[in-house]
Design a protein around this motif. Sequence first.
Motif, PDB file in Angstrom:
ATOM      1  N   ALA A   1      13.409 -10.895  56.291  1.00  0.00           N
ATOM      2  CA  ALA A   1      14.672 -11.312  55.670  1.00  0.00           C
ATOM      3  C   ALA A   1      14.524 -12.691  55.032  1.00  0.00           C
ATOM      4  O   ALA A   1      15.089 -12.959  53.964  1.00  0.00           O
ATOM      5  N   ASP A   2      13.772 -13.574  55.670  1.00  0.00           N
ATOM      6  CA  ASP A   2      13.477 -14.903  55.126  1.00  0.00           C
ATOM      7  C   ASP A   2      11.961 -15.084  55.126  1.00  0.00           C
ATOM      8  O   ASP A   2      11.375 -15.560  56.101  1.00  0.00           O
ATOM      9  N   PRO A   3      11.286 -14.683  54.027  1.00  0.00           N
ATOM     10  CA  PRO A   3       9.821 -14.687  54.012  1.00  0.00           C
ATOM     11  C   PRO A   3       9.197 -16.065  54.243  1.00  0.00           C
ATOM     12  O   PRO A   3       8.160 -16.163  54.903  1.00  0.00           O
ATOM     13  N   VAL A   4       9.809 -17.127  53.720  1.00  0.00           N
ATOM     14  CA  VAL A   4       9.249 -18.477  53.900  1.00  0.00           C
ATOM     15  C   VAL A   4       9.271 -18.863  55.378  1.00  0.00           C
ATOM     16  O   VAL A   4       8.277 -19.343  55.942  1.00  0.00           O
ATOM     17  N   ALA A   5      10.417 -18.627  56.027  1.00  0.00           N
ATOM     18  CA  ALA A   5      10.528 -18.930  57.461  1.00  0.00           C
ATOM     19  C   ALA A   5       9.551 -18.077  58.266  1.00  0.00           C
ATOM     20  O   ALA A   5       8.951 -18.540  59.241  1.00  0.00           O
ATOM     21  N   LYS A   6       9.388 -16.822  57.848  1.00  0.00           N
ATOM     22  CA  LYS A   6       8.458 -15.918  58.532  1.00  0.00           C
ATOM     23  C   LYS A   6       7.029 -16.446  58.434  1.00  0.00           C
ATOM     24  O   LYS A   6       6.282 -16.442  59.416  1.00  0.00           O
ATOM     25  N   MET A   7       6.648 -16.917  57.246  1.00  0.00           N
ATOM     26  CA  MET A   7       5.304 -17.459  57.065  1.00  0.00           C
ATOM     27  C   MET A   7       5.088 -18.677  57.967  1.00  0.00           C
ATOM     28  O   MET A   7       4.039 -18.799  58.620  1.00  0.00           O
ATOM     29  N   LYS A   8       6.070 -19.555  58.026  1.00  0.00           N
ATOM     30  CA  LYS A   8       5.953 -20.739  58.893  1.00  0.00           C
ATOM     31  C   LYS A   8       5.750 -20.320  60.346  1.00  0.00           C
ATOM     32  O   LYS A   8       4.907 -20.874  61.060  1.00  0.00           O
ATOM     33  N   ARG A   9       6.510 -19.315  60.764  1.00  0.00           N
ATOM     34  CA  ARG A   9       6.410 -18.840  62.145  1.00  0.00           C
ATOM     35  C   ARG A   9       5.035 -18.223  62.417  1.00  0.00           C
ATOM     36  O   ARG A   9       4.411 -18.465  63.455  1.00  0.00           O
TER      37      ARG A   9
END
Length: 207
Positions: free
Chosen positions: A190-198
């Motif tokens: 849903a939030d690809p940028v946040a997912k990448m950080k995680r």
Amino acid sequence: MLQFITHYTESIGYLDSVRIALEGGCRWVQLRMKNATPDEIRPMALEAQRLCREAGATFIIDDHVELVGELKADGVHLGKNDMPIDEARRMLGPDCIIGGTANTFEDVEMHWRNGADYIGCGPFRFTTTKEKLSPVLGLEGYREVVGRMKAAGISLPIVAIGGITAEDIPAIMQTGVTGIALSGTVLRAADPVAKMKRLIGITESPS
């Protein structure tokens, strides 16, 4: 180490996926545009390379050795049906990063002998981004490959790839692989940028 491999979806283009990966903190991007011609890839590659350089990220192009040489990209990733690694090395010289796809220890050994800098090893499980899939490895497959590499004195970075999710990463990293390559797991979020950080946080945390 986390590598991002570009992927095209209905809502996210190739360059959008590069921007997402870089914004999320990824510093290794492979531009993969299967079945595209060099003329179709070139403009995308130029812009992706510019974005990567601005971010201080390594920029790899999948398959197209001539394009890598022309654009002075950081490296090339070669699949099992692409140009042999030793031939690419002769064309691109000693400083270019060359990665090879492997499914077995025998593949790894061959790439090592031919001068590969790293191995993309997989698939971990079934994935829709690969049309012709080798047998899935799973955790046991990675343990076996890494164990045989150690026994043979082969020291090459091994990057696990193929249908990997956030939940899989800790167990995969414990097999002894060096890093993880991802594509759809990031872009479907849903939030690809946040997912990448995680995902980067999980990959880099001590096991």
